[in-house]
Design a protein around this motif. Structure first.
Motif, PDB file in Angstrom:
ATOM      1  N   ILE A   1       7.387  10.382  -4.527  1.00 46.57           N
ATOM      2  CA  ILE A   1       8.650  10.631  -3.813  1.00 46.57           C
ATOM      3  C   ILE A   1       8.415  11.573  -2.642  1.00 46.57           C
ATOM      4  CG2 ILE A   1      10.915  11.753  -4.017  1.00 46.57           C
ATOM      5  CD1 ILE A   1      10.989  10.582  -6.919  1.00 46.57           C
ATOM      6  N   ALA A   2       7.676  12.647  -2.872  1.00 40.48           N
ATOM      7  CA  ALA A   2       7.409  13.617  -1.806  1.00 40.48           C
ATOM      8  C   ALA A   2       6.605  12.992  -0.672  1.00 40.48           C
ATOM      9  CB  ALA A   2       6.676  14.825  -2.381  1.00 40.48           C
TER      10      ALA A   2
ATOM     11  N   LYS B   1       8.642   5.353  -4.724  1.00 39.62           N
ATOM     12  CA  LYS B   1       8.542   4.855  -3.342  1.00 39.62           C
ATOM     13  C   LYS B   1       9.730   3.978  -2.987  1.00 39.62           C
ATOM     14  CE  LYS B   1       3.473   4.778  -3.301  1.00 39.62           C
ATOM     15  NZ  LYS B   1       2.306   3.875  -3.294  1.00 39.62           N
ATOM     16  N   ALA B   2      10.160   3.141  -3.916  1.00 38.15           N
ATOM     17  CA  ALA B   2      11.259   2.208  -3.652  1.00 38.15           C
ATOM     18  C   ALA B   2      12.574   2.925  -3.396  1.00 38.15           C
ATOM     19  CB  ALA B   2      11.414   1.229  -4.820  1.00 38.15           C
TER      20      ALA B   2
ATOM     21  N   ALA C   1      14.734  11.811 -10.230  1.00 38.42           N
ATOM     22  CA  ALA C   1      14.253  11.311  -8.938  1.00 38.42           C
ATOM     23  C   ALA C   1      15.207  11.717  -7.818  1.00 38.42           C
ATOM     24  CB  ALA C   1      14.083   9.795  -8.996  1.00 38.42           C
ATOM     25  N   GLY C   2      16.500  11.698  -8.107  1.00 34.53           N
ATOM     26  CA  GLY C   2      17.479  12.108  -7.093  1.00 34.53           C
ATOM     27  C   GLY C   2      17.323  13.561  -6.699  1.00 34.53           C
TER      28      GLY C   2
ATOM     29  N   TRP D   1       4.377  14.234 -12.573  1.00 33.58           N
ATOM     30  CA  TRP D   1       3.784  14.728 -11.327  1.00 33.58           C
ATOM     31  C   TRP D   1       3.498  13.577 -10.365  1.00 33.58           C
ATOM     32  CZ3 TRP D   1      -0.272  17.872 -14.485  1.00 33.58           C
ATOM     33  CH2 TRP D   1       0.338  19.003 -15.039  1.00 33.58           C
ATOM     34  N   LEU D   2       3.020  12.453 -10.868  1.00 35.26           N
ATOM     35  CA  LEU D   2       2.724  11.313  -9.993  1.00 35.26           C
ATOM     36  C   LEU D   2       3.994  10.715  -9.408  1.00 35.26           C
ATOM     37  CD1 LEU D   2      -0.204   9.632 -11.953  1.00 35.26           C
ATOM     38  CD2 LEU D   2      -0.349  10.872  -9.771  1.00 35.26           C
ATOM     39  N   LEU D   3       5.050  10.621 -10.205  1.00 33.08           N
ATOM     40  CA  LEU D   3       6.340  10.172  -9.683  1.00 33.08           C
ATOM     41  C   LEU D   3       6.821  11.121  -8.594  1.00 33.08           C
ATOM     42  CD1 LEU D   3       9.068   8.637  -9.633  1.00 33.08           C
ATOM     43  CD2 LEU D   3       9.755  10.059 -11.598  1.00 33.08           C
TER      44      LEU D   3
END
Length: 173
Positions: free
Chosen positions: A73-74, A114-115, A147-148, A67-69
């Protein structure tokens, strides 16, 4: 108002209704994004692989880390619908997003999220090495793919201007 209308179940083609019913059976709810995406059952199934990848990551990453990842990203994508969705996940699990102190693993995942939004061509080597030290290669493949799809979800909700689901309004920052 969203740029693309949601499907109307009663007027939808049989393949769209079948995909709608499958989604409800699998996950028990139908969001505004999914109702819009169901204009293309194939697109819907591709984006729904987010859930498959999440399940594959669970042995290595607890829900909170996922959820934090996803939230990172969001937020980096300025995507209100997924930001609010993941705020709800955290809040409903008893956490306050504004006061969470991420552990070392979560910090690496947040920094990674973020990166890649900032520049997927320039993920710092130091950051990648931290990920590689924590996770095996199959997990790294699933992590990058996850992530994608999360980034793609943010892009979709932003471009289409998907309306926030009514049940998410109380979870806004």
């Amino acid at each position: 108002m969203s740029r693309i209308s949601p499907i109307v179940y009663e007027d939808a083609a049989p393949d769209i209704r079948a995909e709608h019913d499958r989604e409800l059976q699998l996950r028990g709810r139908m969001t505004n994004m999914k109702r819009i995406m169901l204009h293309s059952p194939v697109a819907h199934r591709i984006y729904a692989e987010w859930f498959t990848l999440r399940d594959l990551l669970r042995p290595a990453l607890p829900d909170r880390a996922i959820w934090l990842l996803s939230l990172a990203i969001a937020q980096a994508s300025h995507a209100d619908v997924p930001v609010t969705f993941f705020r709800r996940a955290l809040i409903d699990s008893g956490l306050q997003p504004e006061t969470i102190v991420p552990d070392a693993d979560e910090t690496v995942l947040i920094d990674f999220g973020k990166a890649i939004v900032a520049n997927a061509n320039a993920v710092p080597e130091r950051l990648w090495n931290k990920l590689a030290a924590r996770y095996d290669e199959p997990t790294l493949v699933n992590l990058v793919a996850f992530a994608g799809i999360m980034i793609a979800t943010a892009v979709f909700t932003n471009v289409v201007e998907v309306e926030l689901d009514p049940e998410l309004h109380s979870y806004r920052a």
